[in-house]
Design an enzyme around this catalytic site. Structure first.
Site, PDB file in Angstrom:
ATOM      1  N   CYS A  65       0.927  -1.196  -0.142  1.00 46.74           N
ATOM      2  CA  CYS A  65       0.057  -0.235  -0.183  1.00 46.74           C
ATOM      3  C   CYS A  65       0.958   0.989   0.558  1.00 46.74           C
ATOM      4  CB  CYS A  65      -0.938   0.129   0.959  1.00 46.74           C
ATOM      5  SG  CYS A  65      -2.045   1.634   1.468  1.00 46.74           S
ATOM      6  N   TYR A  76      -7.414   5.569  -9.327  1.00 42.65           N
ATOM      7  CA  TYR A  76      -7.322   4.743  -7.530  1.00 42.65           C
ATOM      8  C   TYR A  76      -8.247   3.788  -7.862  1.00 42.65           C
ATOM      9  CZ  TYR A  76      -6.911   3.160  -3.011  1.00 42.65           C
ATOM     10  OH  TYR A  76      -6.717   1.981  -1.763  1.00 42.65           O
ATOM     11  N   GLU A 136       1.113  -0.116  -7.136  1.00 34.35           N
ATOM     12  CA  GLU A 136       0.884   1.377  -6.307  1.00 34.35           C
ATOM     13  C   GLU A 136       2.530   1.354  -6.088  1.00 34.35           C
ATOM     14  OE1 GLU A 136      -1.211   1.750  -2.473  1.00 34.35           O
ATOM     15  OE2 GLU A 136      -3.275   0.469  -3.388  1.00 34.35           O
ATOM     16  N   ASP A 184      -3.304  -7.007   2.415  1.00 30.98           N
ATOM     17  CA  ASP A 184      -3.350  -6.390   0.553  1.00 30.98           C
ATOM     18  C   ASP A 184      -3.082  -7.156  -0.121  1.00 30.98           C
ATOM     19  OD1 ASP A 184      -4.823  -4.097   2.645  1.00 30.98           O
ATOM     20  OD2 ASP A 184      -2.325  -3.843   2.590  1.00 30.98           O
ATOM     21  N   TYR A 208      -0.116  -4.486  -5.171  1.00 29.23           N
ATOM     22  CA  TYR A 208       0.863  -4.906  -3.869  1.00 29.23           C
ATOM     23  C   TYR A 208       1.936  -5.593  -3.877  1.00 29.23           C
ATOM     24  CZ  TYR A 208      -3.802  -3.493  -2.141  1.00 29.23           C
ATOM     25  OH  TYR A 208      -4.760  -2.727  -1.628  1.00 29.23           O
ATOM     26  N   CYS A 249      -1.675   1.749   7.471  1.00 26.45           N
ATOM     27  CA  CYS A 249      -0.825   1.840   7.093  1.00 26.45           C
ATOM     28  C   CYS A 249      -0.235  -0.022   7.961  1.00 26.45           C
ATOM     29  CB  CYS A 249       0.907   2.294   7.647  1.00 26.45           C
ATOM     30  SG  CYS A 249       2.314   1.997   7.015  1.00 26.45           S
ATOM     31  N   CYS A 289      18.402  -6.153   5.024  1.00 23.12           N
ATOM     32  CA  CYS A 289      19.635  -6.145   4.428  1.00 23.12           C
ATOM     33  C   CYS A 289      21.351  -6.082   3.872  1.00 23.12           C
ATOM     34  CB  CYS A 289      18.808  -5.570   3.169  1.00 23.12           C
ATOM     35  SG  CYS A 289      19.278  -5.942   1.554  1.00 23.12           S
TER      36      CYS A 289
END
Length: 221
Positions: free
Chosen positions: A57, A88, A100, A135, A140, A203, A212
């Site tokens: 998102c 959207y 997105e 989501d 996504y 969120c 990472c």
């Protein structure tokens, strides 16, 4: 259509003949960044470069980047699909194929592309395919959209380094797509810097908790 069928439909890319037709004109005229007042569509100062990422998102994804030192401006929008200038609602239907995404304008003298890649990978779970947490849908998916061969090399190196780190911790295979940068369509104004305008807004991002290892065997540009 039952709920399972709807989720399955949204989680596959539409064929060319299935995609919504879209429109010739942009759906919005980008303005100033709600947080810092910088123009989100440019023109940018000399030396500012741009990067394009999809990591779930875009409301929460954009905030990750605008909070980062060296980022001049951010914008949310749609990329990687078939429908020109989508809305959207059209993107959320699963019938445009778009992701997105977040456009990041940054100063490479302050923050490197490698550092942006590190933030990208650590801010979401890149192993989930056409979803991020709860989501579900093509919009996504995890994606890095590169402007040149140097960015592609850095993105692939970061992906491979992170895959090794994830595998060592029992995680699955990275599904991040790394593609030449497609057309970027700005999202509607109310989506720009959404979580600054709506601090209690949704969120859905959640990382893996695995660092990472950029900077340990992944050279900077």
């Amino acid at each position: 259509m039952n709920l399972l069928d709807m989720f399955q439909r949204k989680a596959r890319m539409p064929a060319l003949g299935e995609a919504l037709p879209g429109r010739a004109q942009p759906i919005t005229t980008p303005g100033a960044h709600f947080v810092n007042g910088h123009p989100i569509a440019g023109p940018y100062p000399a030396g500012i470069e741009t990067a394009l990422f999809g990591l779930g998102c875009f409301w929460g994804a954009e905030r990750k980047f605008w909070q980062t030192d060296g980022v001049y401006a951010t914008a949310v929008g749609y990329a990687g699909g078939l429908t020109p200038n989508p809305t959207y609602g059209e993107v959320c239907s699963g019938m445009t194929g778009h992701n997105e995404v977040v456009l990041v304008a940054y100063d490479p003298a302050v923050i490197s592309y490698d550092a942006l890649l590190k933030l990208f990978f650590e801010s979401h779970d890149p192993t989930q395919g056409m979803r991020q947490g709860n989501d579900v849908g093509t919009q996504y998916r995890s994606g890095i959209y590169v402007a040149n061969a140097a960015e592609r090399n850095r993105a692939e190196a970061a992906r491979d380094a992170y895959q090794a780190a994830l595998s060592a911790r029992g995680h699955g295979t990275i599904t991040t797509e790394i593609l030449d940068r497609p057309p970027f369509y700005f999202a509607e104004e109310d989506h720009q810097q959404y979580l600054a305008k709506n601090p209690n807004g949704y969120c859905g991002l959640g990382g893996t908790g695995v660092s990472c290892p950029i900077g340990t065997g992944v050279a900077a540009l």
